[in-house]
Design a protein around this motif. Structure first.
Motif, PDB file in Angstrom:
ATOM      1  N   ARG A   4     103.418 106.195  30.329  1.00  0.00           N
ATOM      2  CA  ARG A   4     104.014 104.872  30.341  1.00  0.00           C
ATOM      3  C   ARG A   4     105.201 104.898  31.303  1.00  0.00           C
ATOM      4  N   GLU A   5     105.395 103.808  32.042  1.00  0.00           N
ATOM      5  CA  GLU A   5     106.488 103.785  33.014  1.00  0.00           C
ATOM      6  C   GLU A   5     107.830 103.984  32.301  1.00  0.00           C
ATOM      7  N   VAL A   6     108.703 104.811  32.897  1.00  0.00           N
ATOM      8  CA  VAL A   6     110.052 104.978  32.354  1.00  0.00           C
ATOM      9  C   VAL A   6     111.046 104.629  33.456  1.00  0.00           C
ATOM     10  N   LYS A   7     111.724 103.499  33.285  1.00  0.00           N
ATOM     11  CA  LYS A   7     112.729 103.077  34.278  1.00  0.00           C
ATOM     12  C   LYS A   7     113.984 103.939  34.115  1.00  0.00           C
ATOM     13  N   PRO A   8     114.719 104.159  35.228  1.00  0.00           N
ATOM     14  CA  PRO A   8     115.920 104.999  35.147  1.00  0.00           C
ATOM     15  C   PRO A   8     116.842 104.556  34.005  1.00  0.00           C
ATOM     16  N   GLY A   9     117.237 105.512  33.182  1.00  0.00           N
ATOM     17  CA  GLY A   9     118.183 105.224  32.095  1.00  0.00           C
ATOM     18  C   GLY A   9     117.543 104.695  30.822  1.00  0.00           C
ATOM     19  N   ARG A  10     116.249 104.360  30.876  1.00  0.00           N
ATOM     20  CA  ARG A  10     115.588 103.712  29.732  1.00  0.00           C
ATOM     21  C   ARG A  10     115.706 104.526  28.439  1.00  0.00           C
ATOM     22  N   TYR A  11     115.518 105.835  28.556  1.00  0.00           N
ATOM     23  CA  TYR A  11     115.606 106.676  27.351  1.00  0.00           C
ATOM     24  C   TYR A  11     116.732 107.706  27.456  1.00  0.00           C
ATOM     25  N   GLY A  12     117.747 107.397  28.220  1.00  0.00           N
ATOM     26  CA  GLY A  12     118.914 108.272  28.325  1.00  0.00           C
ATOM     27  C   GLY A  12     118.566 109.634  28.879  1.00  0.00           C
ATOM     28  N   ALA A  13     119.395 110.632  28.517  1.00  0.00           N
ATOM     29  CA  ALA A  13     119.227 111.980  29.066  1.00  0.00           C
ATOM     30  C   ALA A  13     117.892 112.578  28.637  1.00  0.00           C
ATOM     31  N   LEU A  14     117.476 112.280  27.407  1.00  0.00           N
ATOM     32  CA  LEU A  14     116.230 112.863  26.908  1.00  0.00           C
ATOM     33  C   LEU A  14     115.021 112.455  27.756  1.00  0.00           C
ATOM     34  N   GLY A  15     114.982 111.175  28.151  1.00  0.00           N
ATOM     35  CA  GLY A  15     113.817 110.671  28.878  1.00  0.00           C
ATOM     36  C   GLY A  15     113.842 110.936  30.370  1.00  0.00           C
ATOM     37  N   LYS A  16     114.960 111.485  30.863  1.00  0.00           N
ATOM     38  CA  LYS A  16     115.154 111.660  32.311  1.00  0.00           C
ATOM     39  C   LYS A  16     113.999 112.416  32.995  1.00  0.00           C
ATOM     40  N   PRO A  17     113.513 113.521  32.418  1.00  0.00           N
ATOM     41  CA  PRO A  17     112.434 114.258  33.110  1.00  0.00           C
ATOM     42  C   PRO A  17     111.178 113.425  33.353  1.00  0.00           C
ATOM     43  N   LEU A  18     110.964 112.380  32.540  1.00  0.00           N
ATOM     44  CA  LEU A  18     109.734 111.582  32.675  1.00  0.00           C
ATOM     45  C   LEU A  18     109.950 110.271  33.420  1.00  0.00           C
ATOM     46  N   GLU A  19     111.173 110.075  33.952  1.00  0.00           N
ATOM     47  CA  GLU A  19     111.447 108.816  34.637  1.00  0.00           C
ATOM     48  C   GLU A  19     110.576 108.689  35.878  1.00  0.00           C
ATOM     49  N   GLY A  20     110.015 107.514  36.069  1.00  0.00           N
ATOM     50  CA  GLY A  20     109.212 107.263  37.265  1.00  0.00           C
ATOM     51  C   GLY A  20     108.033 106.358  36.962  1.00  0.00           C
TER      52      GLY A  20
END
Ligand SMILES: N=C(N)NCCCC[C@H](N)C(=O)O
Ligand SMILES: O=C(O)CCC(=O)C(=O)O
Ligand SMILES: [Fe+2]
Length: 330
Positions: free
Chosen positions: A114-130
């Motif tokens: 699923r798309e993850v916009k920058p900052g969407r899930y904070g530090a935890l979600g950062k590796p999957l941003e894009g």
């Protein structure tokens, strides 16, 4: 994986789908019958086939056709959408780059999330941003996949309504902050055959994907017809083939459902071995909890299992990121 099942049950989910927006669905006889079958399958095998799912056959086939076309390209072409940490682990990985139980898997794949916009899930979600990386050809590759993802998300949500009833909850047990805003993962996977030109050095019985359980709630696998390769481990340790059955998806439950159900339903170990001479593709769609869902045993399940919590609390996104960031050699 709580029994010595020898075969994986086939469940016709059409009566459930017909009533899944009806507030009185739990009282419907057809729904109750499906719920009973889901309960049994989740307890005994952790795996089941679904038929009567309403996803057009033509789409199910088309998706596999375009994936075959992609994997037929040269490495140079495929590497144009190469997965890396910079792409949020989205894109193409070569044979042997995915690691399971410390060993390289004999498969190549395009991984999508699923798309993850920058900052969407904070530090935890950062590796999957894009955003996902799709091949240029055919030009409708991405729209085809988006249509497929949207239909499978709805189907999985509806099967989860049946599973919620099977656990003794309300049909909407997994909505809201549990899986009302579901994360999803999709892997488009290619497994060279035993004497495939793409991988001539590959011996027989080499492992296409090592034994593992899936991470979230419910997986729906669309596999090539005529090539048995997926195997599921029963209680005695025998590997039971999940042979392709045209018109069905192979479904299995994931790690998070074990916690929510307090162990009533457990994910089953499975692996892939392609000993056929043919190149096999499969599409694994993973329907998952909300990224930040806090998973702890549901009260209704705790009551049925002696009143004691068997598992500690987990956060789905933490589980996913831990797996994804340790799955690859790149
Ligand atoms: N998103 C899911 N479930 N992917 C399943 C892949 C399993 C293999 C992976 N290397 C592992 O060891 O988990
Ligand atoms: O290719 C298959 O049939 C299953 C793949 C699988 O188990 C997975 O990707 O988690
Ligand atoms: Fe799996």
């Amino acid at each position: 994986m709580a029994s010595d099942f020898k075969a994986i049950p086939i469940i016709d989910v059409s009566p459930l789908l017909a009533k899944c927006n009806d507030p009185n669905m739990a009282e419907d006889l057809g729904v109750s019958e499906v719920v009973k079958q889901l309960d049994r399958a989740c307890k005994e095998a952790g795996f089941f086939y679904v038929k009567g799912h309403g996803i057009p056959d033509s789409l199910v086939k088309k998706v596999k056709d375009v994936i075959h076309q992609f994997f037929d390209l040269t490495y140079e072409e495929k590497l144009k959408i190469k997965m890396s940490t910079a792409t949020g682990f989205r894109g193409y990985q070569r044979i042997g780059e995915n690691i399971t139980q410390g060993k390289p898997d004999m498969h190549e794949a395009i991984d999508c999330y699923r798309e993850v916009k920058p900052g969407r899930y904070g530090a935890l979600g950062k590796p999957l941003e894009g955003s996902n990386l799709w091949p240029d050809n055919p030009p409708n590759f991405s729209s085809l996949m988006e249509e497929y993802i949207s239909l499978l998300t709805d189907l999985a949500r509806n099967i989860m309504r049946g599973i919620a009833l099977a656990l003794g909850g309300s049909a909407n047990e997994f909505e809201g902050d549990k899986a009302g805003d579901p994360f999803w993962v999709m892997r488009l996977i290619g497994y060279p055959g035993a004497s495939d030109a793409k991988c001539p050095e590959m011996p027989e019985n080499d492992i296409g994907c090592g034994a593992h359980t899936d991470y979230g709630l419910l997986t729906l696998v669309n596999q090539d017809d005529d090539i048995p390769a997926l195997q599921v481990r029963n209680l005695s340790g025998e590997w039971i083939w999940a042979v392709p059955i045209p018109g069905t998806f192979v479904c299995n439950i994931g790690d998070m459902l074990k916690i929510w159900s307090n162990g009533l339903y457990e994910p089953t170990l499975h692996r892939v071995i392609n000993n056929s001479p043919k190149y096999r593709v499969s599409v694994a769609f993973f329907y998952e909890p909300n990224f930040y869902a806090a998973i702890e045993p549901l009260e209704i399940c705790k009551q049925k299992t002696g009143g004691v919590e068997k598992f500690g609390r987990a956060v789905y996104g933490e589980h996913l990121v831990r797996k994804v960031t340790t799955n690859f050699v790149m």
